[in-house]
Write an enzyme that holds these catalytic residues in place. Structure first.
Site, PDB file in Angstrom:
ATOM      1  N   LYS A 126      -0.224   7.114   1.045  1.00 52.90           N
ATOM      2  CA  LYS A 126       0.872   6.013   1.598  1.00 52.90           C
ATOM      3  C   LYS A 126       2.374   6.124   0.236  1.00 52.90           C
ATOM      4  O   LYS A 126       1.957   5.727  -1.465  1.00 52.90           O
ATOM      5  CB  LYS A 126       0.992   4.955   1.082  1.00 52.90           C
TER       6      LYS A 126
HETATM    7  N1  PMP Z   1       1.921   4.323   9.268  1.00 50.57           N
HETATM    8  C1  PMP Z   1       3.164   4.035   8.525  1.00 50.57           C
HETATM    9  C2  PMP Z   1       3.482   5.884   8.315  1.00 50.57           C
HETATM   10  C3  PMP Z   1       3.282   3.292   7.297  1.00 50.57           C
HETATM   11  O1  PMP Z   1       4.377   2.907   6.554  1.00 50.57           O
HETATM   12  C4  PMP Z   1       2.522   2.488   7.796  1.00 50.57           C
HETATM   13  C5  PMP Z   1       2.439   0.654   7.282  1.00 50.57           C
HETATM   14  N2  PMP Z   1       1.475   0.649   6.340  1.00 50.57           N
HETATM   15  C6  PMP Z   1       0.840   2.156   8.881  1.00 50.57           C
HETATM   16  C7  PMP Z   1       1.342   3.518   9.614  1.00 50.57           C
HETATM   17  C8  PMP Z   1       0.494   0.865   9.612  1.00 50.57           C
HETATM   18  O2  PMP Z   1      -0.318   1.778   8.414  1.00 50.57           O
HETATM   19  P1  PMP Z   1      -1.429  -0.498   8.096  1.00 50.57           P
HETATM   20  O3  PMP Z   1      -1.901  -1.109   8.928  1.00 50.57           O
HETATM   21  O4  PMP Z   1      -2.251   0.203   7.055  1.00 50.57           O
HETATM   22  O5  PMP Z   1      -0.255  -1.741   6.961  1.00 50.57           O
END
Ligand code: PMP
Length: 305
Positions: free
Chosen positions: A157
Site C-alpha cells: 500500500k
Molecule cells: N485494493 C486497493 C488498491 C486498495 O487500496 C484497497 C483498500 N485498502 C483494497 C484493494 C482492499 O483492501 P482491504 O480489504 O485490505 O482494505
C-alpha cells in the site's frame, strides 16, 4: 468532513493540529510512504468500539514497509496496542477509519529509498459509507491500466502508487460511474481503484489471484472465508477476462472503505438480473454482523478498544 482528534506523531500522541510536516518532506515530494486503512465499528448495544482485524492489517503494513526499505521498530502486536491507546484517547462512539502511515521523513532533495529516516504516524476519524450506491453500484472498465508488480508493487500500500488509483477513480466519477475496474497489462481484471473484486458464475465465487497486481485485501480474505464457511460456495482464484464481467451473475467489490459493495451495472449493461443477487446480499449481512462484533464465531477478528 470530520478531522481526527489526535495523532500518534514523532513518538507520542498529540492533538491532531500539532501533527505537521515540512513541505520538503521526502514522502510528500516522491510518494515514498506506505499506509494502512482499518475500520473501527461502534456496537451500540454493547457500547463498544471494535477494531476489525488490526493484526492482519499491521502484518501487511509491515510488509509494505519492507518493500520501501523502511525500518519501523514495531510488530503487529505493538502497532495494535498503539492504535488502541490512541483510540482510548479519542473516545469515539461511532464508526471510524484508522490510518497508519510510515513515511520517509527527511526534508531533502534526491530520489532514493536508502539513507533516509522513517517516521510513523497513526490517526483516526469518523467514517461512514465510501461507495454511496453500495447495493447497486454502476461501474466502468477504466482506460487506465493497473500498475505492474515490476513498476510499483500493488501488493504494497504505497502512497505514490495511489496516483494510479486516483486517475482511475476521477475519470470514472466524472463520467458518472460509482467506481471503476482496472485491467492488468495482460487485459485481465485486477481490482477497483481501492477495492478487490469477486464475481459469481454458476454459484462459484471467482477472484483474481494475488499475482494479478492486486492489493492482498483483508476484506477479500474475510469474504472468501465467509463464503466458504457460511454460504458453502466454491471459491476459485484464477485470472478473470474482461468479458466475464459482462456475463457473470454477480459482481462484488470488497475493501475496508468499500466494505462489501454490490455492483449491478457495468458500462451500462445489467449484471445478472440488474439487481443485488443472493451471494452479494448474503455476504453483506454476514459481514455487517461479523465486523460489528455480533457473530461469536468470528469474535477473534474483533479487537475491543
Ligand atoms: N485494493 C486497493 C488498491 C486498495 O487500496 C484497497 C483498500 N485498502 C483494497 C484493494 C482492499 O483492501 P482491504 O480489504 O485490505 O482494505
Amino acid at each position: 468532513m470530520d478531522f481526527p482528534k489526535h495523532a500518534y506523531f514523532q513518538g507520542r500522541i498529540v492533538p491532531y493540529s500539532e501533527a505537521k510536516v515540512g513541505v520538503a518532506t521526502h514522502a510528500l515530494n516522491y510518494g515514498t510512504a506506505v499506509f494502512g486503512g482499518i475500520r473501527g465499528y461502534w456496537n451500540e448495544e454493547k457500547k463498544k468500539l471494535f477494531v476489525f482485524r488490526p493484526m492482519d492489517h499491521y502484518r501487511r503494513f509491515l510488509q509494505s514497509c519492507r518493500l520501501l526499505c523502511m525500518t519501523v521498530e514495531h510488530t503487529p502486536e505493538s502497532l495494535t496496542q498503539l492504535t488502541l491507546e490512541l483510540l482510548r484517547k479519542d473516545n469515539y462512539q461511532q464508526d471510524i477509519y484508522i490510518r497508519p502511515l510510515a513515511y520517509k521523513s527527511d526534508e531533502t532533495i534526491g530520489v532514493r529509498l536508502h539513507d533516509l529516516k522513517d517516521e510513523l504516524t497513526i490517526f483516526a476519524l469518523p467514517f461512514g459509507l465510501y461507495v454511496k450506491n453500495d447495493t447497486c453500484a454502476h461501474v466502468t472498465v477504466s482506460s487506465w491500466r493497473r500498475i505492474d508488480d515490476n513498476m510499483i508493487p500493488a501488493r504494497g500500500k504505497i502512497s505514490g502508487a495511489y496516483a494510479n488509483s486516483a486517475l482511475i477513480k476521477t475519470d470514472a466519477a466524472r463520467a458518472g460511474f460509482d467506481e471503476a475496474l482496472v485491467l492488468t497489462q495482460d487485459g485481465h481484471l485486477s481490482e477497483g481503484s481501492a477495492m478487490n473484486l469477486l464475481i459469481v458464475r454458476d454459484n462459484v465465487l471467482i477472484t483474481p489471484p494475488v499475482t494479478e497486481n492486486i492489493l492482498e485485501g483483508i476484506t477479500r480474505r474475510t469474504v472468501i472465508e465467509l463464503a466458504k464457511n457460511e454460504l458453502k460456495l466454491t471459491i476459485l482464484e484464477r485470472p478473470i477476462d474482461r468479458t466475464e464481467i459482462y456475463i457473470c451473475d454477480e459482481l462484488i467489490l470488497t475493501g475496508t472503505a468499500a466494505q462489501v459493495t454490490v455492483a449491478t451495472r457495468v458500462d451500462h449493461r445489467p449484471i445478472g438480473n440488474g439487481v443485488m443477487g443472493p451471494v452479494g446480499e448474503g455476504l453483506r449481512k454476514l459481514f455487517e454482523d461479523v465486523v460489528r462484533g455480533n457473530n461469536p464465531k468470528y469474535a477473534h477478528w474483533n479487537v475491543a478498544v
